[in-house]
Motif scaffolding. Structure first.
Motif, PDB file in Angstrom:
ATOM      1  N   TRP A 146      57.786  31.776  28.522  1.00  0.00           N
ATOM      2  CA  TRP A 146      57.879  30.281  28.729  1.00  0.00           C
ATOM      3  C   TRP A 146      58.956  29.661  29.462  1.00  0.00           C
ATOM      4  CZ3 TRP A 146      53.143  27.605  28.143  1.00  0.00           C
ATOM      5  CH2 TRP A 146      52.305  28.111  27.174  1.00  0.00           C
ATOM      6  N   HIS A 147      58.901  28.757  30.169  1.00  0.00           N
ATOM      7  CA  HIS A 147      59.994  27.915  31.023  1.00  0.00           C
ATOM      8  C   HIS A 147      60.516  26.889  29.669  1.00  0.00           C
ATOM      9  CE1 HIS A 147      61.932  24.761  33.165  1.00  0.00           C
ATOM     10  NE2 HIS A 147      62.165  25.691  34.019  1.00  0.00           N
ATOM     11  N   PRO A 148      61.892  26.619  29.576  1.00  0.00           N
ATOM     12  CA  PRO A 148      62.039  25.776  28.683  1.00  0.00           C
ATOM     13  C   PRO A 148      61.554  24.322  28.419  1.00  0.00           C
ATOM     14  CG  PRO A 148      63.974  26.949  29.636  1.00  0.00           C
ATOM     15  CD  PRO A 148      62.994  27.016  30.522  1.00  0.00           C
ATOM     16  N   SER A 149      60.963  23.974  29.646  1.00  0.00           N
ATOM     17  CA  SER A 149      60.097  22.634  29.607  1.00  0.00           C
ATOM     18  C   SER A 149      58.582  22.927  29.201  1.00  0.00           C
ATOM     19  CB  SER A 149      60.040  22.308  30.910  1.00  0.00           C
ATOM     20  OG  SER A 149      59.062  23.013  31.780  1.00  0.00           O
TER      21      SER A 149
ATOM     22  N   ASN B 123      56.045  23.907  30.676  1.00  0.00           N
ATOM     23  CA  ASN B 123      55.140  23.791  31.730  1.00  0.00           C
ATOM     24  C   ASN B 123      54.882  24.911  32.869  1.00  0.00           C
ATOM     25  OD1 ASN B 123      57.405  23.556  33.266  1.00  0.00           O
ATOM     26  ND2 ASN B 123      56.891  21.241  33.788  1.00  0.00           N
ATOM     27  N   ARG B 124      55.718  25.743  32.597  1.00  0.00           N
ATOM     28  CA  ARG B 124      55.674  26.978  33.511  1.00  0.00           C
ATOM     29  C   ARG B 124      55.713  28.387  32.450  1.00  0.00           C
ATOM     30  NH1 ARG B 124      59.762  26.326  38.013  1.00  0.00           N
ATOM     31  NH2 ARG B 124      60.950  25.019  36.434  1.00  0.00           N
TER      32      ARG B 124
ATOM     33  N   ASP C 149      52.367  27.607  37.275  1.00  0.00           N
ATOM     34  CA  ASP C 149      52.782  26.088  36.891  1.00  0.00           C
ATOM     35  C   ASP C 149      51.443  25.885  36.015  1.00  0.00           C
ATOM     36  OD1 ASP C 149      52.190  23.502  37.055  1.00  0.00           O
ATOM     37  OD2 ASP C 149      53.483  23.409  38.617  1.00  0.00           O
TER      38      ASP C 149
ATOM     39  N   ASP D  91      68.697  26.546  30.938  1.00  0.00           N
ATOM     40  CA  ASP D  91      68.465  25.542  31.849  1.00  0.00           C
ATOM     41  C   ASP D  91      67.230  25.534  32.502  1.00  0.00           C
ATOM     42  OD1 ASP D  91      69.066  27.007  33.879  1.00  0.00           O
ATOM     43  OD2 ASP D  91      71.216  26.104  34.308  1.00  0.00           O
ATOM     44  N   GLY D  92      66.642  26.713  32.724  1.00  0.00           N
ATOM     45  CA  GLY D  92      65.188  26.888  33.323  1.00  0.00           C
ATOM     46  C   GLY D  92      65.513  26.965  34.855  1.00  0.00           C
ATOM     47  N   LYS D  93      66.954  26.934  35.267  1.00  0.00           N
ATOM     48  CA  LYS D  93      67.031  26.920  36.766  1.00  0.00           C
ATOM     49  C   LYS D  93      67.004  28.180  37.358  1.00  0.00           C
ATOM     50  CE  LYS D  93      69.476  22.692  36.790  1.00  0.00           C
ATOM     51  NZ  LYS D  93      70.950  21.915  36.783  1.00  0.00           N
TER      52      LYS D  93
ATOM     53  N   LYS E 287      63.540  23.977  43.397  1.00  0.00           N
ATOM     54  CA  LYS E 287      62.947  22.886  42.792  1.00  0.00           C
ATOM     55  C   LYS E 287      61.452  22.684  43.169  1.00  0.00           C
ATOM     56  CE  LYS E 287      67.151  21.001  41.348  1.00  0.00           C
ATOM     57  NZ  LYS E 287      67.822  19.557  41.258  1.00  0.00           N
TER      58      LYS E 287
END
Length: 75
Positions: free
Chosen positions: A5-8, A10-11, A28, A52-54, A75
């Motif tokens: 999982w992405h930290p947000s 949503n991905r 996504d 940080d998901g970057k 991004k």
């Protein structure tokens, strides 16, 4: 395989052999669209987002060298 999982939330990043070689893909979850992140001839596996998901850190056998790699995400 190996989804993370992405930290947000949503991905997802994961390894897939759908192109004939283990590459990294990102999905996504809002749109259902995925994109191929790596295109190296070696095997790319065990992806992890940075906190940080970057970026994505992963294991790669590119150029028969092997080792950990880091990829900055667009991004």
């Amino acid at each position: 395989t190996q989804p993370r999982w992405h930290p947000s939330g949503n991905r997802l990043v994961f390894a897939s052999k759908r192109s004939g070689n283990y590459d990294l893909w990102e999905l996504d979850l809002a749109t259902g669209k995925d994109r191929k992140l790596t295109t190296f001839p070696g095997t790319d596996t065990y992806p992890r987002y940075t906190p940080d998901g970057k970026s994505v850190i992963y294991n790669s056998g590119a150029d028969d060298q092997g080792g950990l790699w880091i990829m900055r995400l667009e991004k």
